[in-house]
Design a protein around this motif. Structure first.
Motif, short mmCIF file in Angstrom:
data_model
loop_
_atom_site.label_atom_id
_atom_site.label_comp_id
_atom_site.label_asym_id
_atom_site.label_seq_id
_atom_site.Cartn_x
_atom_site.Cartn_y
_atom_site.Cartn_z
N UNK A 185 4.28 22.18 -15.56
CA UNK A 185 3.85 23.50 -16.03
C UNK A 185 2.33 23.57 -16.23
N UNK A 186 1.72 22.66 -16.99
CA UNK A 186 0.26 22.75 -17.11
C UNK A 186 -0.45 22.47 -15.79
N UNK A 187 0.15 21.65 -14.91
CA UNK A 187 -0.45 21.41 -13.60
C UNK A 187 -0.50 22.71 -12.80
N UNK A 188 0.57 23.49 -12.87
CA UNK A 188 0.59 24.78 -12.18
C UNK A 188 -0.46 25.72 -12.76
N UNK A 189 -0.60 25.74 -14.08
CA UNK A 189 -1.61 26.59 -14.72
C UNK A 189 -3.01 26.14 -14.35
N UNK A 192 -3.46 27.36 -10.73
CA UNK A 192 -3.65 28.81 -10.70
C UNK A 192 -4.98 29.22 -11.26
N UNK A 193 -5.39 28.61 -12.38
CA UNK A 193 -6.68 28.94 -12.98
C UNK A 193 -7.84 28.61 -12.07
N UNK A 194 -7.76 27.46 -11.39
CA UNK A 194 -8.86 27.06 -10.52
C UNK A 194 -8.93 27.91 -9.26
N UNK A 195 -7.78 28.34 -8.76
CA UNK A 195 -7.79 29.23 -7.60
C UNK A 195 -8.43 30.57 -7.98
N UNK A 196 -8.04 31.11 -9.13
CA UNK A 196 -8.63 32.37 -9.59
C UNK A 196 -10.13 32.21 -9.83
N UNK A 197 -10.51 31.12 -10.46
CA UNK A 197 -11.94 30.89 -10.73
C UNK A 197 -12.72 30.69 -9.44
N UNK A 198 -12.15 29.94 -8.49
CA UNK A 198 -12.86 29.66 -7.24
C UNK A 198 -13.05 30.89 -6.38
N UNK A 199 -12.00 31.71 -6.25
CA UNK A 199 -12.13 32.95 -5.47
C UNK A 199 -13.10 33.90 -6.16
N UNK A 221 -9.85 32.33 -15.42
CA UNK A 221 -9.43 31.21 -14.60
C UNK A 221 -9.93 29.88 -15.13
N UNK A 222 -11.19 29.83 -15.56
CA UNK A 222 -11.75 28.58 -16.10
C UNK A 222 -11.02 28.17 -17.38
N UNK A 223 -10.81 29.12 -18.27
CA UNK A 223 -10.14 28.80 -19.54
C UNK A 223 -8.72 28.29 -19.30
N UNK A 224 -7.98 28.97 -18.44
CA UNK A 224 -6.61 28.52 -18.13
C UNK A 224 -6.64 27.18 -17.42
N UNK A 225 -7.58 27.01 -16.48
CA UNK A 225 -7.66 25.76 -15.74
C UNK A 225 -8.01 24.58 -16.62
N UNK A 226 -8.94 24.76 -17.55
CA UNK A 226 -9.32 23.67 -18.46
C UNK A 226 -8.15 23.27 -19.35
N UNK A 283 -8.98 14.21 -14.56
CA UNK A 283 -10.12 13.93 -15.44
C UNK A 283 -11.34 14.77 -15.04
N UNK A 284 -11.68 14.76 -13.76
CA UNK A 284 -12.87 15.48 -13.31
C UNK A 284 -12.73 16.98 -13.51
N UNK A 285 -11.51 17.49 -13.34
CA UNK A 285 -11.30 18.93 -13.54
C UNK A 285 -11.53 19.32 -15.00
#
Length: 408
Positions: A185-189, A192-199, A221-226, A283-285
């Motif tokens: 679940x957090x991996x999916x978030x 999703x967050x990084x895709x939204x942030x990247x686009x 996206x960044x907040x969800x991705x972090x 870790x890097x993310x």
């Protein structure tokens, strides 16, 4: 290659492709639900535009993901008859529930959401997407329960070579299912967050006129991705606690350590590489997200074009990470199809030629579907928030909801 080898390649291809669709779907639904909630509460057009823009990407990914799921089920039923013969009554039960939830409930609520723009009251329309989100995650629960049984069979008894359910609670509370779900679940978030942030970062570099829409999307996206990256990392390591008992060979291979206890069957040692890639990416993310947080204040990130480029380049990496995680989980239980019960070599009954033909056919289909999906998503993402199809009422330039008074 033997029939078993070809069948494993076929399953790896179809399951991996389908899994990428699923993870993106799970990652986008909560984000879109938040965007639409903000629109319903504030009535601001920017939140409506964000919902429609990201909702388009979600609908395309969901639709083609359903088709890849059908391909995966067809090949599984064709090539892995041994699993059905031995554990079909146990393994198939949660999958049947997943089919009912995914193909009936989730699709129904999604149809209501797609065609309910400008027709349903805003709150009812929002509820329909919350139900889409809930049923999507319910589907994930059922799938992980079924997969958890393959990893660590519980709640069953074997009679005359056939497994039958004896403890439904044990099946659904299987640590292999619960632990993996907490990791997924957090991996999916995160994805999703990084895709939204990247686009959004790409749009901010290319189209500065749409700053309001994509700056808000980038922040979310960044907040969800972090948050997703940190919980993915934590829950991933937590799985080692029970894996040392349930699958010591997997732990021995990925660490690699020699304190996993007596091991009679070890998976291939190369799974240590995808495990390392997955771990380092997490870790890097997390570090990247923390570094970006101060730049989200006001419009500071817009003036740091190198950071926007990095965020765009980062988009493929979470997909690589989830594939690596899938390889560690599935290959790590080899040589067992059902751990400790049915060996992979005994789970398929097709000849080498038959599997080769099905691999070629199914491979072309799933690769074609994946390519179509990414091309359409790329086209919609590049188009921006203009000429949106989702939410448009036939004959109108804009959806009826955009002209309604704000709902507070």
């Amino acid at each position: 290659m033997t029939a078993v080898d070809l069948a494993r390649v076929q399953f790896a291809l179809t399951a991996n492709v389908h899994f990428l669709f699923v993870v993106l779907t799970l990652g986008l639904t909560p984000i879109i639900a938040i965007m639409q909630t903000r629109y319903v509460l504030t009535g601001r057009a920017v939140h409506l535009t964000m919902t429609r823009y990201w909702g388009q990407l979600y609908v395309v990914n969901y639709g083609l993901g359903i088709v890849t799921g059908l391909v995966m089920e067809f090949q599984f039923g064709l090539a892995w008859t041994g699993v059905d013969r031995v554990a079909g009554q146990v393994f198939g039960a949660p999958l049947a529930l997943e089919t009912i939830v995914a193909f009936f409930a989730e699709a129904t609520f999604l149809g209501i959401w797609i065609f309910g723009w400008g027709t349903l009251p805003k709150v009812v329309h929002l509820i329909s997407f919350y139900l889409v989100t809930i049923t999507a995650y319910a589907s994930a629960v059922f799938v992980m329960v079924a997969n958890g049984f393959l990893q660590h069979p519980v709640g069953y008894v074997l009679r005359d070579g056939t497994a039958r359910i004896t403890d439904l609670r044990a099946l659904f509370t299987n640590p292999e299912a619960v632990g993996a779900l907490r990791h997924l679940v957090p991996a999916a978030l995160m994805l999703g967050g990084m895709v939204v942030a990247g686009i959004s970062a790409w749009q901010l570099r290319r189209h500065p006129d749409d700053t309001d829409v994509f700056l808000r999307s980038l922040r979310m996206g960044v907040l969800v991705g972090v948050a997703g990256a940190f919980f993915t990392f934590a829950f991933g390591w937590a799985q080692l606690d029970y894996l040392r008992t349930d699958q010591p060979g997997k732990v021995d291979a990925i660490m690699p350590s020699k304190d996993a206890g007596p091991v009679t069957d070890r998976p291939p040692g190369w799974i240590a590489l995808p495990f390392s890639i997955m771990q380092q990416f997490g870790e890097y993310s997390a570090y990247l997200g923390l570094f970006l947080l101060p730049f989200l204040i006001r419009r500071w990130i817009v003036r740091r074009r190198i950071l926007l480029r990095v965020m765009t380049w980062w988009i493929p990496l979470p997909f690589v990470a989830v594939v690596c995680g899938w390889l560690v989980r599935e290959v790590g239980r080899q040589p067992w199809a059902i751990y400790g019960v049915l060996r992979t070599a005994d789970a398929t009954s097709l000849s080498t030629g038959q599997v080769a033909v099905s691999l070629a056919l199914f491979g072309v289909v799933v690769v074609g579907l994946a390519g179509t999906n990414w091309l359409v998503l790329l086209m919609l993402a590049r188009r921006g928030p203009h000429r949106l199809a989702l939410g448009r009422v036939l004959g109108d330039d804009e959806p009826a909801a955009a002209t309604e008074p704000a709902v507070v």
